[in-house]
Scaffold this motif. Structure first.
Motif, PDB file in Angstrom:
ATOM      1  N   TYR A   1     -20.198 -16.176 -24.249  1.00 37.57           N
ATOM      2  CA  TYR A   1     -19.883 -17.005 -25.170  1.00 37.57           C
ATOM      3  C   TYR A   1     -18.700 -17.167 -25.473  1.00 37.57           C
ATOM      4  O   TYR A   1     -17.935 -16.236 -25.564  1.00 37.57           O
ATOM      5  N   ASN A   2     -18.001 -18.419 -25.859  1.00 34.71           N
ATOM      6  CA  ASN A   2     -16.736 -18.678 -26.411  1.00 34.71           C
ATOM      7  C   ASN A   2     -15.902 -18.065 -25.398  1.00 34.71           C
ATOM      8  O   ASN A   2     -15.901 -18.160 -24.051  1.00 34.71           O
ATOM      9  N   GLU A   3     -14.806 -17.285 -25.599  1.00 31.81           N
ATOM     10  CA  GLU A   3     -13.789 -16.629 -24.618  1.00 31.81           C
ATOM     11  C   GLU A   3     -14.207 -15.162 -24.524  1.00 31.81           C
ATOM     12  O   GLU A   3     -13.510 -14.606 -23.521  1.00 31.81           O
ATOM     13  N   CYS A   4     -15.344 -14.776 -24.779  1.00 31.88           N
ATOM     14  CA  CYS A   4     -15.859 -13.366 -24.323  1.00 31.88           C
ATOM     15  C   CYS A   4     -16.403 -13.358 -23.033  1.00 31.88           C
ATOM     16  O   CYS A   4     -17.415 -13.973 -23.088  1.00 31.88           O
ATOM     17  N   PRO A   5     -15.892 -12.536 -22.186  1.00 28.14           N
ATOM     18  CA  PRO A   5     -16.523 -12.367 -20.895  1.00 28.14           C
ATOM     19  C   PRO A   5     -17.895 -11.955 -20.919  1.00 28.14           C
ATOM     20  O   PRO A   5     -18.358 -11.313 -21.778  1.00 28.14           O
ATOM     21  N   LEU A   6     -18.444 -12.217 -19.784  1.00 31.62           N
ATOM     22  CA  LEU A   6     -19.784 -11.846 -19.538  1.00 31.62           C
ATOM     23  C   LEU A   6     -19.993 -10.239 -19.385  1.00 31.62           C
ATOM     24  O   LEU A   6     -18.978  -9.635 -19.050  1.00 31.62           O
ATOM     25  N   PRO A   7     -21.139  -9.748 -19.851  1.00 31.57           N
ATOM     26  CA  PRO A   7     -21.284  -8.274 -19.846  1.00 31.57           C
ATOM     27  C   PRO A   7     -20.962  -7.579 -18.619  1.00 31.57           C
ATOM     28  O   PRO A   7     -20.281  -6.527 -18.525  1.00 31.57           O
ATOM     29  N   VAL A   8     -21.442  -8.321 -17.661  1.00 34.27           N
ATOM     30  CA  VAL A   8     -21.022  -7.818 -16.182  1.00 34.27           C
ATOM     31  C   VAL A   8     -19.512  -7.546 -15.993  1.00 34.27           C
ATOM     32  O   VAL A   8     -18.937  -6.503 -15.290  1.00 34.27           O
ATOM     33  N   TYR A   9     -18.669  -8.635 -16.489  1.00 31.05           N
ATOM     34  CA  TYR A   9     -17.246  -8.709 -16.396  1.00 31.05           C
ATOM     35  C   TYR A   9     -16.815  -7.485 -17.191  1.00 31.05           C
ATOM     36  O   TYR A   9     -15.800  -6.918 -16.725  1.00 31.05           O
TER      37      TYR A   9
ATOM     38  N   PHE B   1     -10.894  -4.855 -29.558  1.00 30.04           N
ATOM     39  CA  PHE B   1     -11.030  -6.136 -28.847  1.00 30.04           C
ATOM     40  C   PHE B   1     -12.146  -6.823 -29.818  1.00 30.04           C
ATOM     41  O   PHE B   1     -12.991  -6.451 -30.049  1.00 30.04           O
ATOM     42  N   TRP B   2     -11.596  -8.085 -30.320  1.00 33.01           N
ATOM     43  CA  TRP B   2     -12.480  -8.725 -31.039  1.00 33.01           C
ATOM     44  C   TRP B   2     -12.445 -10.243 -30.761  1.00 33.01           C
ATOM     45  O   TRP B   2     -11.306 -10.900 -30.418  1.00 33.01           O
ATOM     46  N   TRP B   3     -13.708 -11.120 -30.403  1.00 30.42           N
ATOM     47  CA  TRP B   3     -13.591 -12.242 -30.235  1.00 30.42           C
ATOM     48  C   TRP B   3     -14.146 -13.162 -31.466  1.00 30.42           C
ATOM     49  O   TRP B   3     -15.002 -12.915 -31.954  1.00 30.42           O
TER      50      TRP B   3
ATOM     51  N   ASP C   1     -19.626  -3.241 -44.110  1.00 28.67           N
ATOM     52  CA  ASP C   1     -19.175  -4.796 -44.196  1.00 28.67           C
ATOM     53  C   ASP C   1     -20.018  -5.366 -43.022  1.00 28.67           C
ATOM     54  O   ASP C   1     -20.025  -6.766 -43.188  1.00 28.67           O
ATOM     55  N   ARG C   2     -20.101  -4.720 -41.919  1.00 27.83           N
ATOM     56  CA  ARG C   2     -20.642  -5.389 -40.936  1.00 27.83           C
ATOM     57  C   ARG C   2     -22.227  -5.285 -40.447  1.00 27.83           C
ATOM     58  O   ARG C   2     -22.866  -5.645 -39.555  1.00 27.83           O
ATOM     59  N   LEU C   3     -22.949  -4.377 -41.402  1.00 26.96           N
ATOM     60  CA  LEU C   3     -24.268  -4.182 -41.145  1.00 26.96           C
ATOM     61  C   LEU C   3     -25.192  -5.218 -41.326  1.00 26.96           C
ATOM     62  O   LEU C   3     -24.987  -6.030 -42.312  1.00 26.96           O
ATOM     63  N   GLU C   4     -26.319  -5.503 -40.384  1.00 26.18           N
ATOM     64  CA  GLU C   4     -27.213  -6.665 -40.870  1.00 26.18           C
ATOM     65  C   GLU C   4     -28.582  -6.277 -41.049  1.00 26.18           C
ATOM     66  O   GLU C   4     -29.465  -6.647 -41.064  1.00 26.18           O
TER      67      GLU C   4
ATOM     68  N   ILE D   1     -15.565   5.100 -25.254  1.00 27.56           N
ATOM     69  CA  ILE D   1     -15.900   3.723 -26.152  1.00 27.56           C
ATOM     70  C   ILE D   1     -16.387   4.375 -27.593  1.00 27.56           C
ATOM     71  O   ILE D   1     -17.409   5.145 -27.586  1.00 27.56           O
ATOM     72  N   LEU D   2     -15.817   3.790 -28.589  1.00 25.52           N
ATOM     73  CA  LEU D   2     -16.095   4.121 -30.050  1.00 25.52           C
ATOM     74  C   LEU D   2     -17.104   3.479 -30.694  1.00 25.52           C
ATOM     75  O   LEU D   2     -17.977   4.060 -31.207  1.00 25.52           O
ATOM     76  N   ALA D   3     -17.199   2.025 -30.512  1.00 23.94           N
ATOM     77  CA  ALA D   3     -18.088   1.241 -31.269  1.00 23.94           C
ATOM     78  C   ALA D   3     -18.485  -0.034 -30.455  1.00 23.94           C
ATOM     79  O   ALA D   3     -17.574  -0.509 -29.781  1.00 23.94           O
ATOM     80  N   VAL D   4     -19.439  -0.587 -30.787  1.00 22.64           N
ATOM     81  CA  VAL D   4     -19.708  -2.073 -30.370  1.00 22.64           C
ATOM     82  C   VAL D   4     -20.265  -2.812 -31.411  1.00 22.64           C
ATOM     83  O   VAL D   4     -21.160  -2.275 -32.196  1.00 22.64           O
ATOM     84  N   THR D   5     -20.264  -4.069 -31.834  1.00 25.85           N
ATOM     85  CA  THR D   5     -20.811  -5.079 -32.616  1.00 25.85           C
ATOM     86  C   THR D   5     -20.932  -6.245 -31.913  1.00 25.85           C
ATOM     87  O   THR D   5     -20.625  -6.418 -30.530  1.00 25.85           O
ATOM     88  N   GLU D   6     -21.446  -7.441 -32.514  1.00 27.28           N
ATOM     89  CA  GLU D   6     -21.691  -8.655 -31.866  1.00 27.28           C
ATOM     90  C   GLU D   6     -20.370  -9.163 -31.164  1.00 27.28           C
ATOM     91  O   GLU D   6     -20.874 -10.126 -30.229  1.00 27.28           O
ATOM     92  N   ASP D   7     -19.408  -8.785 -31.666  1.00 30.45           N
ATOM     93  CA  ASP D   7     -18.235  -9.576 -31.316  1.00 30.45           C
ATOM     94  C   ASP D   7     -17.113  -8.659 -31.164  1.00 30.45           C
ATOM     95  O   ASP D   7     -15.739  -9.019 -31.104  1.00 30.45           O
ATOM     96  N   THR D   8     -17.104  -7.249 -31.124  1.00 36.04           N
ATOM     97  CA  THR D   8     -15.956  -6.289 -31.188  1.00 36.04           C
ATOM     98  C   THR D   8     -16.480  -5.228 -30.051  1.00 36.04           C
ATOM     99  O   THR D   8     -17.718  -4.554 -29.818  1.00 36.04           O
ATOM    100  N   TRP D   9     -15.329  -4.698 -29.378  1.00 35.88           N
ATOM    101  CA  TRP D   9     -15.356  -3.163 -28.691  1.00 35.88           C
ATOM    102  C   TRP D   9     -14.304  -2.631 -29.208  1.00 35.88           C
ATOM    103  O   TRP D   9     -12.997  -3.186 -29.325  1.00 35.88           O
ATOM    104  N   ILE D  10     -14.381  -1.310 -29.281  1.00 36.72           N
ATOM    105  CA  ILE D  10     -13.522  -0.392 -29.667  1.00 36.72           C
ATOM    106  C   ILE D  10     -13.286   0.756 -28.902  1.00 36.72           C
ATOM    107  O   ILE D  10     -14.393   1.529 -28.714  1.00 36.72           O
ATOM    108  N   PHE D  11     -12.211   0.833 -28.166  1.00 35.47           N
ATOM    109  CA  PHE D  11     -12.167   2.036 -27.293  1.00 35.47           C
ATOM    110  C   PHE D  11     -10.631   2.852 -27.710  1.00 35.47           C
ATOM    111  O   PHE D  11     -10.087   2.613 -28.349  1.00 35.47           O
ATOM    112  N   GLN D  12     -10.881   4.228 -27.199  1.00 35.92           N
ATOM    113  CA  GLN D  12      -9.659   5.103 -27.315  1.00 35.92           C
ATOM    114  C   GLN D  12      -9.427   5.525 -25.860  1.00 35.92           C
ATOM    115  O   GLN D  12     -10.116   6.182 -25.210  1.00 35.92           O
ATOM    116  N   ALA D  13      -8.226   5.568 -25.800  1.00 33.79           N
ATOM    117  CA  ALA D  13      -7.398   5.921 -24.320  1.00 33.79           C
ATOM    118  C   ALA D  13      -7.053   7.493 -24.518  1.00 33.79           C
ATOM    119  O   ALA D  13      -6.646   7.641 -25.470  1.00 33.79           O
TER     120      ALA D  13
END
Length: 253
Positions: A168-176, A250-252, A139-142, A192-204
Motif C-alpha cells: 500500500y502507498n509506496e511500500c512494495p508488496l511483501p513478495v517484492y 526503511f520507513w514508509w 512508543d510504537r507498541l499497540e 534483520i533487526l526489527a519490523v513494524t507495520e511501516d518499518t524494516w531495520i537491517f544491519q549489513a
C-alpha cells in the motif's frame, strides 16, 4: 493481538515478551533475531493471506515459489513502473521491458528531475546509524507484549512473508520485499533487526567499498523506499552514509 499473531507464527521460533520485561534482544551470529512489533495492520494482512491460502505456512511456501522465479531487476522494474504510472512521463520512457538496472533507475529519477535530492556527488555526512532503543519500541507498541522471532541466517529473506506488511502507498508488496532482501542478504550479509507495520531495520555485515558501489546501493534503497532520503540532503550524502554505517532503516509514510 499478540496471542493471535503468535498463533499464526507458531511454525517459527518465537518468544513472546511482556512489554514491562522487554530489553533489546541480543544478536546471534547464526540467526536473524527479529523484533516484531505487533500491529492490527500486520494481523489483518496475515488473516487475508490465511483466508486465501489456508495457512500462513502455505502462503509463505507459495510466495517463495514466486520469489525464486523473480530476478531483482524484475522487481525493481515492477516497482518503478508502478511509480511512473500516475506521472506525465511519456509512455515510451515508462516502458522498462528488458531494461537493466541503470536504465530502470534513470527512468525513476525522472520523477525527481530537477531536485537536489538526486545529486550523485559523493558528499560527507555526519549522520549516525539508527539505534533501536527501548523508548523507540515503547512508543510504537499497540499491545502489552511483543514478539522476538528467530530465522536461520540463510532464510532471512522469508521474514517479509511471515510478517507481511506493505503493498500500500509506496511500500512494495511483501513478495517484492522478499526478493530484494534476498539480493541484499547475498551481497551485504544483512541481518534483520526489527519490523513494524511501516518499518524494516537491517544491519549489513559488509559495506560498499567504492563510491560507485555505494551510489548503486543508494539508488536501490531509494527505489525500495523513497523516504531513506528524508534525513539526507542528497543521494550522494546517503551513499557516503552507506560506506560508513551498517544500519539500514526503511520507513514508509
Amino acid at each position: 493481538m499478540v496471542e493471535e499473531l503468535s498463533n499464526y507464527l507458531k511454525k517459527c521460533d518465537i518468544e513472546v515478551v511482556a512489554a514491562e520485561d522487554f530489553t533489546i534482544p541480543a544478536t546471534k551470529v547464526d540467526k536473524h533475531r527479529i523484533l516484531v512489533l505487533p500491529s492490527y495492520n500486520i494481523l489483518e494482512m496475515i488473516e487475508e493471506a490465511v483466508d486465501e491460502e489456508g495457512s500462513l505456512s502455505d502462503y509463505v511456501h507459495n510466495q517463495l515459489e514466486e520469489v525464486h522465479r523473480l530476478s531483482v531487476e524484475d522487481v525493481f522494474r515492477r516497482i518503478v513502473k508502478s511509480r511512473l504510472l500516475y506521472t506525465d512521463i511519456s509512455s515510451e520512457l515508462q516502458n522498462l521491458d528488458g531494461k537493466n538496472f541503470e536504465d530502470i533507475y534513470r527512468a525513476y529519477s525522472l520523477i525527481w528531475e530537477g531536485q537536489e535530492l538526486i545529486d550523485e556527488q559523493l558528499s560527507e555526512t555526519e549522520t549516525e546509524s539508527f539505534q533501536i532503543s527501548e523508548e523507540w519500541v515503547q512508543d510504537r507498541l499497540e499491545d502489552d507484549a511483543l514478539i522476538v522471532m528467530e530465522l536461520p541466517l540463510a532464510s532471512g529473506y522469508e521474514a517479509p512473508l511471515w510478517v507481511p506488511m506493505g503493498g500500500y502507498n509506496e511500500c512494495p508488496l511483501p513478495v517484492y520485499q522478499s526478493v530484494i532482501v534476498k539480493y541484499w542478504q547475498e551481497g551485504y550479509g544483512i541481518k534483520i533487526l526489527a519490523v513494524t507495520e511501516d518499518t524494516w531495520i537491517f544491519q549489513a555485515s559488509s559495506r560498499p567499498q567504492t563510491h560507485q558501489e555505494a551510489l548503486k546501493l543508494a539508488q536501490e534503497h531509494f527505489i525500495f523506499c523513497q523516504y531513506v532520503l528524508d534525513e539526507f540532503p542528497s543521494l550522494g550524502h546517503y551513499a557516503d552514509y552507506l560506506m560508513k554505517q551498517d544500519v539500514w532503516f526503511f520507513w514508509w509514510d
